[in-house]
Design a protein around this motif. Structure first.
Motif, PDB file in Angstrom:
ATOM      1  N   ILE A  46       0.849  -1.182   0.000  1.00 21.65           N
ATOM      2  CA  ILE A  46       0.000   0.000   0.000  1.00 21.65           C
ATOM      3  C   ILE A  46       0.891   1.240   0.000  1.00 21.65           C
ATOM      4  O   ILE A  46       2.081   1.161   0.310  1.00 21.65           O
ATOM      5  N   ALA A  50      -2.090   5.890   1.981  1.00 24.78           N
ATOM      6  CA  ALA A  50      -3.105   4.898   2.343  1.00 24.78           C
ATOM      7  C   ALA A  50      -2.853   4.360   3.748  1.00 24.78           C
ATOM      8  O   ALA A  50      -3.797   4.138   4.520  1.00 24.78           O
ATOM      9  N   TYR A  72      -7.373  -3.700   8.744  1.00 21.88           N
ATOM     10  CA  TYR A  72      -7.567  -2.845   7.572  1.00 21.88           C
ATOM     11  C   TYR A  72      -6.515  -3.099   6.510  1.00 21.88           C
ATOM     12  O   TYR A  72      -6.821  -3.113   5.312  1.00 21.88           O
ATOM     13  N   GLU A  76      -7.119  -4.292   2.666  1.00 21.73           N
ATOM     14  CA  GLU A  76      -6.659  -3.425   1.580  1.00 21.73           C
ATOM     15  C   GLU A  76      -5.740  -4.186   0.622  1.00 21.73           C
ATOM     16  O   GLU A  76      -5.851  -4.051  -0.603  1.00 21.73           O
ATOM     17  N   ASN A  80      -6.998  -4.900  -3.133  1.00 21.73           N
ATOM     18  CA  ASN A  80      -6.261  -4.249  -4.217  1.00 21.73           C
ATOM     19  C   ASN A  80      -5.711  -5.260  -5.212  1.00 21.73           C
ATOM     20  O   ASN A  80      -5.611  -4.979  -6.411  1.00 21.73           O
TER      21      ASN A  80
END
Length: 203
Positions: A46, A50, A72, A76, A80
């Protein structure tokens, strides 16, 4: 991505957070610098901005910030990579369970010995050495969100994370929150709500 690629990513995510959980001392805030180093720097899962958003959301939601961040981040990373909300949830479960597993195992092993060794000079000395390290890790987590350091030929290149501080208004918000929290002793909940309201108005 193929099924094997997805499985490999989940296992890599789980191993990363297992190692973080095994070597973090001092709670969730001390954990943030390790998480940032792994997911942003080492694996580039990330972006820096972010990760900052994840830290902000983790701070506002109930529960320990380190575990919330793992949840989280896990979502993510998988979302993604695959675009699937279901696999994102699988990533959340993998990261969260892997993070808490080392602590669970260690506590099971040492709880029976704690009463025996808590008066030991060796135990007391170890705790005295660990306390400054915890403060350093928490401080590092705060600094990481503000500046980014890269090394070129052994020379550090320090830059402000522009995505987190795009203009003078963001610096004013940072300074105001620090003054209100440190000297004004304002409840952090009110600071979070005020920051959200001001962010909506300013941006």
């Amino acid at each position: 991505m193929t099924d094997m690629d997805i499985l490999s990513l989940i296992l890599q995510l789980a191993w990363t957070f297992f190692v973080i959980g095994a070597f973090t001392i001092g709670g969730g805030y001390a954990m943030l610098s390790l998480i940032q180093n792994q997911v942003v720097v080492e694996h580039s899962w990330i972006s820096e901005s972010a990760f900052t958003d994840i830290v902000a959301i983790s701070q506002m939601t109930p529960g320990p910030i380190g575990i919330n961040s793992a949840t989280y981040v896990g979502y993510e990373v998988l979302f993604n990579a695959t675009g699937s909300h279901l696999l994102g949830v699988c990533g959340s479960l993998a990261a969260t369970l892997a993070l808490i597993l080392p602590s669970f195992i260690i506590m099971l092993l040492i709880v029976k010995f704690y009463l025996k060794f808590k008066s030991s000079r060796l135990y007391a000395g170890t705790m005295d050495w660990l306390k400054p390290s915890v403060v350093g890790l928490i401080g590092a987590a705060a600094i990481i969100l503000i500046i980014k350091t890269t090394w070129t030929g052994g020379v550090p290149n320090v830059q402000v994370v522009s995505d987190n501080f795009p203009d003078w208004k963001s610096w004013v918000l940072l300074g105001g929150a620090f003054v209100a929290g440190y000297w004004g002793k304002i409840n952090p909940i009110y600071l979070i709500l005020a920051g959200a309201a001001l962010g909506l108005l300013l941006y």
